[in-house]
Design a protein around this motif. Structure first.
Motif, short mmCIF file in Angstrom:
data_model
loop_
_atom_site.label_atom_id
_atom_site.label_comp_id
_atom_site.label_asym_id
_atom_site.label_seq_id
_atom_site.Cartn_x
_atom_site.Cartn_y
_atom_site.Cartn_z
N SER A 13 0.83 -1.21 0.00
CA SER A 13 0.00 0.00 0.00
C SER A 13 0.87 1.26 0.00
CB SER A 13 -0.98 0.01 1.17
OG SER A 13 -0.30 -0.02 2.40
N LEU A 16 2.10 1.65 -3.60
CA LEU A 16 1.02 2.17 -4.43
C LEU A 16 0.83 3.67 -4.17
CD1 LEU A 16 -1.31 1.83 -6.42
CD2 LEU A 16 -2.75 1.19 -4.48
N GLU A 42 -4.99 5.36 -9.97
CA GLU A 42 -5.12 4.18 -9.10
C GLU A 42 -5.59 2.97 -9.90
OE1 GLU A 42 -7.75 5.45 -5.99
OE2 GLU A 42 -6.14 6.46 -4.89
N TYR A 46 -3.31 -0.25 -10.56
CA TYR A 46 -3.82 -1.53 -10.07
C TYR A 46 -3.89 -2.55 -11.20
CZ TYR A 46 -6.66 -4.74 -7.29
OH TYR A 46 -7.12 -5.83 -6.60
N SER A 49 -0.23 -3.51 -12.24
CA SER A 49 0.48 -4.33 -11.26
C SER A 49 -0.11 -5.72 -11.11
CB SER A 49 0.54 -3.62 -9.90
OG SER A 49 -0.76 -3.48 -9.37
N ASN A 50 -1.36 -5.88 -11.49
CA ASN A 50 -2.01 -7.18 -11.41
C ASN A 50 -2.13 -7.86 -12.78
OD1 ASN A 50 -2.93 -7.63 -8.52
ND2 ASN A 50 -3.60 -5.54 -8.91
N ILE A 57 -10.88 -4.64 -13.85
CA ILE A 57 -10.63 -3.87 -12.64
C ILE A 57 -11.83 -2.99 -12.31
CG2 ILE A 57 -9.17 -2.10 -11.58
CD1 ILE A 57 -7.88 -4.94 -11.86
#
Length: 103
Positions: A13, A16, A42, A46, A49-50, A57
């Protein structure tokens, strides 16, 4: 006494948060409506990174703009290659000295 690795630890976190902060400080994408710049960054971070799609998402997260809203704002970007290079430089500038490669 803590070891050096414990002192240098950074959570997911926190990482991020730093990435989003760096993007906001260095880049501006005009947004409107429910899609503010921080939310846009964001979602993109997200998804990246995934290794997931913006579409997925947007479905997974609560209270975020739709994938179409996000794409609308991304379509305002003319040169993604140049933007990618700028983003990489901005992020590299935030790497702590202890983690930078010595050339």
């Amino acid at each position: 006494m803590t070891t050096p690795s414990e002192e240098m630890a950074i959570t997911d976190s926190e990482t991020l948060e730093e990435v989003i902060k760096c993007l906001i400080e260095n880049f501006s994408i005009e947004t409107q409506g429910v899609c503010d710049q921080q939310t846009l960054f964001e979602i993109l971070t997200y998804a990246a990174s995934n290794r997931d799609s913006i579409e997925n998402i947007a479905k997974l997260l609560n209270n975020v703009p739709t994938a179409n809203d996000i794409r609308y704002h991304l379509n305002k970007i003319n040169n993604f290659e140049e933007l990618e290079a700028q983003v990489n430089l901005a992020l590299k500038s935030r790497i702590p000295l202890g983690l930078k490669k010595v050339v």
